[in-house]
Design a protein around this motif. Sequence first.
Motif, PDB file in Angstrom:
ATOM      1  N   SER A 459     -13.529  37.938  33.710  1.00 11.94           N
ATOM      2  CA  SER A 459     -12.199  38.206  34.273  1.00 11.94           C
ATOM      3  C   SER A 459     -12.305  39.021  35.555  1.00 11.94           C
ATOM      4  O   SER A 459     -11.646  38.720  36.561  1.00 11.94           O
ATOM      5  CB  SER A 459     -11.345  38.945  33.244  1.00 11.94           C
ATOM      6  OG  SER A 459     -11.176  38.148  32.086  1.00 11.94           O
ATOM      7  N   ILE A 460     -13.133  40.067  35.523  1.00 13.35           N
ATOM      8  CA  ILE A 460     -13.307  40.910  36.724  1.00 13.35           C
ATOM      9  C   ILE A 460     -13.844  40.067  37.864  1.00 13.35           C
ATOM     10  O   ILE A 460     -13.368  40.160  39.010  1.00 13.35           O
ATOM     11  CB  ILE A 460     -14.252  42.088  36.413  1.00 13.35           C
ATOM     12  CG1 ILE A 460     -13.615  43.032  35.401  1.00 13.35           C
ATOM     13  CG2 ILE A 460     -14.645  42.829  37.681  1.00 13.35           C
ATOM     14  CD1 ILE A 460     -14.528  44.114  34.880  1.00 13.35           C
ATOM     15  N   PHE A 461     -14.848  39.238  37.560  1.00 13.84           N
ATOM     16  CA  PHE A 461     -15.480  38.420  38.585  1.00 13.84           C
ATOM     17  C   PHE A 461     -14.459  37.429  39.172  1.00 13.84           C
ATOM     18  O   PHE A 461     -14.356  37.247  40.397  1.00 13.84           O
ATOM     19  CB  PHE A 461     -16.669  37.681  37.963  1.00 13.84           C
ATOM     20  CG  PHE A 461     -17.549  36.992  38.961  1.00 13.84           C
ATOM     21  CD1 PHE A 461     -18.147  37.700  39.995  1.00 13.84           C
ATOM     22  CD2 PHE A 461     -17.779  35.618  38.886  1.00 13.84           C
ATOM     23  CE1 PHE A 461     -18.961  37.067  40.899  1.00 13.84           C
ATOM     24  CE2 PHE A 461     -18.581  34.992  39.791  1.00 13.84           C
ATOM     25  CZ  PHE A 461     -19.183  35.712  40.814  1.00 13.84           C
ATOM     26  N   GLY A 462     -13.619  36.831  38.300  1.00 13.30           N
ATOM     27  CA  GLY A 462     -12.635  35.853  38.755  1.00 13.30           C
ATOM     28  C   GLY A 462     -11.514  36.499  39.572  1.00 13.30           C
ATOM     29  O   GLY A 462     -11.111  35.990  40.627  1.00 13.30           O
ATOM     30  N   PHE A 463     -10.968  37.627  39.051  1.00 12.30           N
ATOM     31  CA  PHE A 463      -9.875  38.275  39.770  1.00 12.30           C
ATOM     32  C   PHE A 463     -10.340  38.854  41.093  1.00 12.30           C
ATOM     33  O   PHE A 463      -9.589  38.918  42.072  1.00 12.30           O
ATOM     34  CB  PHE A 463      -9.243  39.372  38.901  1.00 12.30           C
ATOM     35  CG  PHE A 463      -8.298  38.825  37.863  1.00 12.30           C
ATOM     36  CD1 PHE A 463      -7.117  38.177  38.244  1.00 12.30           C
ATOM     37  CD2 PHE A 463      -8.569  38.942  36.501  1.00 12.30           C
ATOM     38  CE1 PHE A 463      -6.245  37.663  37.293  1.00 12.30           C
ATOM     39  CE2 PHE A 463      -7.696  38.430  35.560  1.00 12.30           C
ATOM     40  CZ  PHE A 463      -6.520  37.782  35.945  1.00 12.30           C
ATOM     41  N   THR A 464     -11.612  39.268  41.145  1.00 17.71           N
ATOM     42  CA  THR A 464     -12.145  39.788  42.411  1.00 17.71           C
ATOM     43  C   THR A 464     -12.149  38.687  43.460  1.00 17.71           C
ATOM     44  O   THR A 464     -11.755  38.896  44.624  1.00 17.71           O
ATOM     45  CB  THR A 464     -13.565  40.330  42.205  1.00 17.71           C
ATOM     46  OG1 THR A 464     -13.521  41.386  41.250  1.00 17.71           O
ATOM     47  CG2 THR A 464     -14.121  40.881  43.514  1.00 17.71           C
ATOM     48  N   LYS A 465     -12.605  37.522  43.077  1.00 13.25           N
ATOM     49  CA  LYS A 465     -12.595  36.399  44.022  1.00 13.25           C
ATOM     50  C   LYS A 465     -11.159  36.047  44.441  1.00 13.25           C
ATOM     51  O   LYS A 465     -10.889  35.759  45.620  1.00 13.25           O
ATOM     52  CB  LYS A 465     -13.268  35.179  43.386  1.00 13.25           C
ATOM     53  CG  LYS A 465     -14.767  35.273  43.280  1.00 13.25           C
ATOM     54  CD  LYS A 465     -15.336  33.958  42.752  1.00 13.25           C
ATOM     55  CE  LYS A 465     -16.851  33.994  42.734  1.00 13.25           C
ATOM     56  NZ  LYS A 465     -17.426  32.703  42.283  1.00 13.25           N
ATOM     57  N   LEU A 466     -10.215  36.070  43.426  1.00 14.62           N
ATOM     58  CA  LEU A 466      -8.821  35.714  43.713  1.00 14.62           C
ATOM     59  C   LEU A 466      -8.176  36.710  44.685  1.00 14.62           C
ATOM     60  O   LEU A 466      -7.487  36.343  45.647  1.00 14.62           O
ATOM     61  CB  LEU A 466      -8.037  35.644  42.399  1.00 14.62           C
ATOM     62  CG  LEU A 466      -6.569  35.207  42.500  1.00 14.62           C
ATOM     63  CD1 LEU A 466      -6.464  33.807  43.100  1.00 14.62           C
ATOM     64  CD2 LEU A 466      -5.903  35.242  41.117  1.00 14.62           C
TER      65      LEU A 466
END
Length: 691
Positions: A459-466
Amino acid sequence: MADSSNTSKARHSRPSPCALGSGGKSMLDDTACPALLRALLDHIPALAYAKDEQQRWVFFNERFRQSSGLPAEELLGMVDTDILPPHIAAWVREHDTAVLKTGQPMQSEAHVVDLDGTPRHLSSYKSIWIDPHSNRRYILGFIMDVSSQRRIEREHQTILDIVANGPAVLVRCRMEPGLPVDYISPSIERFGLDPDELISHAVSFESLIDEEDLAEVLEESKRRISEARDSFVQEYRIRTDAGMVRRIEDYVFIERDSEGIPRFRESLLLDVTARYEAAQALAASEARYRTLAENFPNGSVVLFDTDLRFTLAEGRGLKFVELSRQKLVGLTVWEAFAPEIAEFLAERYGAALQGKKSLFEMSYKDRHYEVRIVPLRDPHNEITGGMVVSHDITRRKEAENALAELNANLENLVAERTAELERQARELEEANRKFKRLDELKSSFLSAVSHELRTPLTSIFGFTKLISRDLDKHLRPLIAASEDTCSLNRLDRVLDNLAVIEHEGSRLTRLINDVLDLTRIESGRMAWRDSRIQIADCIYEAVLSVSSQFFEKDDLQLEADVPRGLPDVIADPDRIVQVVVNLLGNAAKFTSRGVVRIRARQIEEEIAVFVSDTGAGIKADELERVFDKFHQCHAGDTLCRTESGSGLGLAICKDIVERYGGRIWVRSSPGAGSVFTFTIPVAPQKEASAT
């Protein structure tokens, strides 16, 4: 015999033995066959005969008739097979036919067995005679028994072979100045001399004798001959062509003429160099052993004869018990020792005279001895006495007693130590069980934590990219339109921080994946999809996976040398790709410029894969630890020139390779790059056929 022949002709209508077609005149007539010629033919040591073209006997001498055992009148007109054994008749007829056919004389020899079973050696000579009056052809044959002659020849050859191959050399010299050689057997070559040179008088026999011995040899020979001693033995040295010295024993025989004058010296030479050297060595050995016996430390050497009388007594140990050579030599065992000691020794000395060896310990005058008794034998293996070797072991016995006392004390100490070790072993066993349990808990904890971390980390990795994408897409244009430089700088700083979070999140993801893989392998929960695969396909798949890392470095190249025709292996293709990706990734990470090369070859029953780089290399003290879990190399080697990894990649590679019965190792030195190598066994041929 002429009358008998005529009678036979009248009775059998056969041609006369003397009628060879010469006008009816008989060979027994004085005009055609003189009595002297007939007598000559009857007395020659051969069977003489004549045959007509039908191979019928028409003439023979008396020796031929006697050998047949038939009267002349019956023998006339017969053929070979009438009286001769089949094998002899075949031999005679074969050569008679050949002579008739060719018209040429023929000589031959054959081994035959007589009617009485006696083996014979026959020699024959056949020729053709044509009667000048009738022009008829006759076979003239002579057969001679040469068995004795051949036997003599064989015996003569045997004698020559014995002389040539025997240990002795036969020499015959003329009794002239220098002793020129008249004959010498070929066996002289064993002395390194040429028999042809000696016989051709190029070398005289005297010149072979060593200069230091020559005068004595000649003087002794002259004296013996003057005393009419025609056979004697001399020993001297001769020199070979190569300058080597041989000692010989010369059995000399003098041959005199009818007037008693010496004409020839015949010698039978025996090489006694080895015997002489052995005698010299024996004398030296006896001297050494006597010196050794005289100086025998801490003991003595004693010899006794069959009467148990001492013949030798030497050794330094004698003085410690008040004995000496003078007190023993010449005395019997009963005369030299007290009765109880003498009786003890006499029993063992007697056993030695019966051929038995003995080894025992005894005490004498407060000293302890180890005594060895052995029989002594002469060259004929007859026992002539015995030898006693006594060794003073007093100090050893004292040490043994002290050691026995120490051992008694040590037994109690060992028992105490053993009990203590057993207690510690039980404690270690209990600790080992606890450690195993802790290891299982650790693996379970790591697996659980890793699983729990993956979801929030994703989740952290995905939201960071978003967030990075939205800020760059929507916020940046607004700030740029306001021309607020300060806000724009803050936006860039935020985006940089988000990039760091993304990068670290990616590294943390890889670390979690490595931990999960390692815990699965160690706990046996890893799912292995083993099958028959082409390892070249796995390697090229791994090369494509890491190729982006090489595209980012202009000064770094990736080369692959992997034949497509390599044999199959049994493995999980994903795990093989994982090993190759780890090795290539490490090489790309720690090599700034040059070449990273991957090669694969079949070596006997294994496939070997080599990954080499041109990086800075690894220190020698780090090589054995690079495959340990969580190991990070120290500064100065290739593993620390960039960001550090999880320290689990090479450990996972090692577990995967060893799982398939392979090996993995590294060769490296600082400044020379590294070569990582792993092997995988080739798939069995039987399984390949079944597949």
